[in-house]
Design a protein around this motif. Structure first.
Motif, PDB file in Angstrom:
ATOM      1  N   ARG A   1       0.814  -1.220   0.000  1.00  0.00           N
ATOM      2  CA  ARG A   1       0.000   0.000   0.000  1.00  0.00           C
ATOM      3  C   ARG A   1       0.843   1.262   0.000  1.00  0.00           C
ATOM      4  O   ARG A   1       0.333   2.356  -0.253  1.00  0.00           O
ATOM      5  N   ALA A   2       2.107   1.123   0.301  1.00  0.00           N
ATOM      6  CA  ALA A   2       2.992   2.291   0.304  1.00  0.00           C
ATOM      7  C   ALA A   2       3.282   2.715  -1.132  1.00  0.00           C
ATOM      8  O   ALA A   2       3.134   1.941  -2.072  1.00  0.00           O
ATOM      9  N   ASP A   3       3.713   3.957  -1.291  1.00  0.00           N
ATOM     10  CA  ASP A   3       4.067   4.497  -2.602  1.00  0.00           C
ATOM     11  C   ASP A   3       5.567   4.766  -2.609  1.00  0.00           C
ATOM     12  O   ASP A   3       6.049   5.677  -1.930  1.00  0.00           O
ATOM     13  N   ALA A   4       6.301   3.970  -3.371  1.00  0.00           N
ATOM     14  CA  ALA A   4       7.763   4.094  -3.388  1.00  0.00           C
ATOM     15  C   ALA A   4       8.220   5.464  -3.858  1.00  0.00           C
ATOM     16  O   ALA A   4       9.304   5.922  -3.479  1.00  0.00           O
ATOM     17  N   ARG A   5       7.393   6.136  -4.648  1.00  0.00           N
ATOM     18  CA  ARG A   5       7.782   7.454  -5.159  1.00  0.00           C
ATOM     19  C   ARG A   5       7.928   8.486  -4.045  1.00  0.00           C
ATOM     20  O   ARG A   5       8.588   9.512  -4.228  1.00  0.00           O
TER      21      ARG A   5
END
Length: 428
Positions: A35-39
């Motif tokens: 669910r995390a956003d690597a950006r």
């Protein structure tokens, strides 16, 4: 020190296979936090450089390596697979981010190189670029618009009864262009191929709603004309779409200007006879097949009546609306009144057509203006309606029978559906 950041919201750790020059994935997506956003992860804020990684069976894929630690990750696309990319494209991506990001630009040769890459590369680039900066409209022409052309041609072929060519999948690739119009186009394609009027209606109305929100400069000319042809074909088979179809087509190909709605001054002249009846000032406008009549009364009310001609049963060939409709929900814009500026008018079958009416108090000193605010809505649109808008619309109905009609209109929704509960609460 600055550097590159992920273009994708998903990455996975990678390690080189000793003595082979090949890489393999060694970790979970985002280290287990999908669910995390690597950006936006803090660890990618600085010190990373973009590079191609050789990985079977993909060939070269998009990767990042941390200069100090040597930690390497591979970027993943929408199916959680590595994104295949050529080494020259990687150089272009790294160059854009060094301009500094997000104010870079692409020259024609760079655009040609990226256009030849997997569409996932362009999708990732434009998604982050559009979110963080202002890429030129020409950059969006890198998307595989030929897929849209093929789907439009397929829908038109089916609508003309000339067969059903192979369907095209657009997926998520066009989301950076804005307005999510391709989701509506895919729904329309599904509806006409499956001869499902309800789904076709939903797809057509969503398409008409979303196309005017699309920046036409981001779409190649050939695709804009193809979409305009489809819009015209839809309104010829469903006259209720005609007003919004005209707007959508004009927006796409830059022809014509949108006309103003019906407008009435709320200040009525003084009556010569103080005992006279309630006085009215009214104007009307035709948005074929709809007619809107806006009246202001001396009691401070704005009354909007919407009338729709009903097409003859079976007219227009493979129509995309129920035939004949007994009720229709029409969004309108009503400015200068208390209670909001967008309402839903429920039109019911009457002699000569479909008719609906709302009435709201006028704001002091305001000029009242009204117009259509979108295509009429069908049953599949009901779950997406906002409860506040529905409540305001029901409260603007001045008759008990009109409010009861709302209850009948949502009767097909499940008893526990939030919208049905709201409507029943307002119409007791």
């Amino acid at each position: 020190m600055t550097g590159n950041r992920p273009l994708s919201n998903w990455v996975a750790r990678a390690a080189e296979i000793a003595g082979t020059g090949l890489w393999r994935i060694t970790g979970q997506v985002n280290d287990g936090d999908e669910r995390a956003d690597a950006r936006h992860m803090p660890e990618f804020a600085d010190g990373w450089w973009r590079r191609p990684l050789a990985m079977e069976p993909y060939g070269s894929v998009l990767g990042l390596t941390h200069a100090a630690s040597g930690r390497t990750v591979v970027e993943l696309g929408g199916t959680a697979e590595p994104v295949a990319v050529g080494s020259r494209a990687v150089e272009i991506l790294a160059r854009i981010e060094s301009e500094p990001w997000p104010h870079g630009e692409l020259d024609p040769a760079e655009r040609d190189t990226l256009k030849a890459e997997d569409p996932a590369v362009v999708h990732l680039l434009l998604s982050r670029w559009a979110a963080e900066g202002t890429p030129s409209a020409q950059c969006f022409h890198l998307l595989p618009w030929e897929w849209v052309d093929q789907m439009v041609a397929g829908v038109l072929t089916v609508m003309r009864g000339e067969g059903a060519p192979a369907s095209t999948r657009l997926r998520f690739f066009f989301s950076p262009a804005g307005s999510r119009f391709t989701a509506a186009l895919e729904q329309l394609d599904s509806g006409v191929r499956g001869v499902n009027r309800a789904i076709a209606w939903k797809g057509a109305t969503d398409l008409m709603t979303r196309l005017p929100l699309l920046d036409p400069d981001r779409v190649p000319e050939r695709t804009r004309h193809a979409l305009a042809e489809l819009v015209r074909a839809l309104e010829s088979r469903n006259p209720f779409l005609r007003p919004v179809a005209n707007q959508a087509a004009a927006h796409l190909i830059g022809t014509g200007a949108s006309s103003a709605g019906v407008r009435v001054d709320a200040r009525l002249p003084a009556a010569a006879d103080a005992g006279s009846r309630i006085r009215r000032r009214a104007q009307r406008i035709v948005r074929d097949p709809f007619t809107l009549q806006l009246a202001v009364t001396s009691t401070g009310q704005a009354e909007l009546t919407v009338h729709a001609q009903v097409p003859e049963s079976g007219s227009g060939g493979a129509a995309l609306a129920p035939e004949p409709p007994d009720a229709l929900l029409v969004p309108v814009r009503l400015l200068g009144v208390r209670g909001g500026d967008r309402f839903l008018v429920l039109l019911l079958r009457r002699a000569g057509g479909l008719v609906g009416r709302i009435s709201l108090p006028v704001r002091p000193g305001a000029a009242i203006e009204a117009d259509l605010a979108g295509p009429p809505l069908g049953g599949l649109d009901l779950p997406g309606l906002g409860p506040d808008e529905v409540v305001a619309s029901i409260r603007a109905v001045g008759t008990r029978s009109g409010r009861a009609a709302w209850r009948a209109f949502v009767a097909d929704l499940p008893d526990t559906h939030p919208l049905r509960i709201v409507v029943e609460g307002e119409t007791r």
